[in-house]
Enzyme design. Structure first.
Site, short mmCIF file in Angstrom:
data_model
loop_
_atom_site.label_atom_id
_atom_site.label_comp_id
_atom_site.label_asym_id
_atom_site.label_seq_id
_atom_site.Cartn_x
_atom_site.Cartn_y
_atom_site.Cartn_z
N PRO A 17 5.89 -6.02 -35.35
CA PRO A 17 6.40 -5.16 -34.28
C PRO A 17 7.10 -3.91 -34.79
CG PRO A 17 7.75 -7.13 -34.49
CD PRO A 17 6.56 -7.32 -35.37
N ASN A 18 6.87 -2.85 -34.05
CA ASN A 18 7.48 -1.53 -34.25
C ASN A 18 6.95 -0.78 -35.45
OD1 ASN A 18 9.26 -1.67 -31.95
ND2 ASN A 18 10.42 -3.18 -33.11
N ARG A 25 10.11 6.51 -36.17
CA ARG A 25 11.19 5.54 -35.95
C ARG A 25 12.14 5.53 -37.14
NH1 ARG A 25 11.05 -0.59 -37.12
NH2 ARG A 25 13.03 -1.23 -36.24
N TYR A 30 13.04 4.21 -42.73
CA TYR A 30 11.66 3.82 -42.97
C TYR A 30 10.77 4.94 -43.54
CZ TYR A 30 13.10 -0.13 -40.16
OH TYR A 30 13.77 -1.23 -39.68
N ASN A 81 3.78 -7.36 -43.57
CA ASN A 81 5.08 -6.82 -43.23
C ASN A 81 5.34 -7.33 -41.81
OD1 ASN A 81 7.32 -5.42 -42.36
ND2 ASN A 81 6.73 -3.52 -43.36
N ALA A 84 10.44 -7.61 -37.58
CA ALA A 84 11.46 -8.54 -37.08
C ALA A 84 10.96 -9.99 -37.06
CB ALA A 84 11.91 -8.12 -35.69
N HIS A 87 12.22 -12.68 -39.52
CA HIS A 87 13.53 -13.31 -39.40
C HIS A 87 13.53 -14.56 -38.52
CE1 HIS A 87 14.77 -9.73 -41.41
NE2 HIS A 87 14.39 -8.98 -40.40
N ASP A 94 3.92 -20.86 -40.04
CA ASP A 94 2.97 -21.98 -40.05
C ASP A 94 1.53 -21.49 -40.22
OD1 ASP A 94 5.09 -23.71 -39.75
OD2 ASP A 94 4.72 -24.12 -37.62
N GLU A 105 5.01 -10.98 -48.85
CA GLU A 105 5.75 -10.39 -47.73
C GLU A 105 6.33 -9.06 -48.20
OE1 GLU A 105 9.53 -11.61 -44.84
OE2 GLU A 105 8.73 -13.08 -46.26
N HIS A 107 8.68 -5.59 -47.03
CA HIS A 107 9.58 -4.90 -46.10
C HIS A 107 9.85 -3.52 -46.68
CE1 HIS A 107 10.43 -8.36 -43.54
NE2 HIS A 107 10.33 -9.07 -44.66
N ARG A 114 21.16 -4.35 -45.29
CA ARG A 114 21.29 -3.95 -43.88
C ARG A 114 22.11 -4.98 -43.11
NH1 ARG A 114 15.79 -2.13 -41.55
NH2 ARG A 114 17.19 -1.29 -39.98
N ARG A 118 19.39 -9.77 -40.79
CA ARG A 118 18.14 -9.51 -41.51
C ARG A 118 18.02 -10.33 -42.79
NH1 ARG A 118 15.68 -5.21 -38.93
NH2 ARG A 118 17.09 -3.80 -37.85
#
Length: 160
Positions: A17-18, A25, A30, A81, A84, A87, A94, A105, A107, A114, A118
């Site tokens: 998301p985002n 943003r 970012y 990535n 959110a 978290h 799964d 993963e 980020h 932060r 997070r």
């Protein structure tokens, strides 16, 4: 230098998301690269390494779970990535675990520098590694690690 491989290695690239809002943003956090810019960079580097990227971005958890499940049979690895979702998404955790695919993963920001919430990372335990805080370059590091690891596994199998 391009490499020839008999079969192109398939890597799934998922963004949560985002991340579709990258470039506009919170650029102080970012950066100014858009998600499209990042995916194109990863695709170019993958081509150089003899790999192919299948990318998906969604703001919806189930779409990412479905994408993993629908593509896991043809893929050799995952770069994610989760945004959110990293978290709190046990569903994505799964799906990654069930795929049996090596996963990295990523980020863009350093999540440990932060907000305290997070620091909880529920996907990390089922991933080979986590790259955080390297900006868009973290995606390339994840790709290079996966390709090297998968090539090494292939050469180990060839020896047997």
């Amino acid at each position: 230098m391009l490499r020839y491989t008999e079969r192109t290695m398939q890597i799934l690239l998922l963004n949560g998301p985002n991340l579709n809002m990258l470039g506009t943003r919170e650029p102080a956090v970012y950066g100014y690269e858009t998600l499209d810019d990042i995916v194109k960079r990863v695709e170019r580097r993958a081509f150089e390494l003899g790999a192919e990227i299948t990318a998906c971005q969604s703001n919806h958890e189930g779409v990412l779970v479905d994408f993993i499940q629908q593509n896991q049979a043809k893929a050799e690895g995952i770069i994610i990535n989760p945004g959110a979702f990293g978290h709190y998404s046990y569903a994505i955790r799964d799906a990654i675990s069930g795929s049996n695919l090596p996963t990295v993963e990523v980020h863009i920001s350093n999540v440990h520098a932060r907000e305290a919430f997070r620091e909880t990372m529920v996907l990390s335990a089922v991933c080979k590694g986590v790259i955080t805080g390297l900006g868009w370059r973290g995606y390339l590091s994840a790709l290079e690690y996966l390709v090297a690891t998968l090539e090494n596994q292939g050469s180990e199998k060839d020896k047997k």
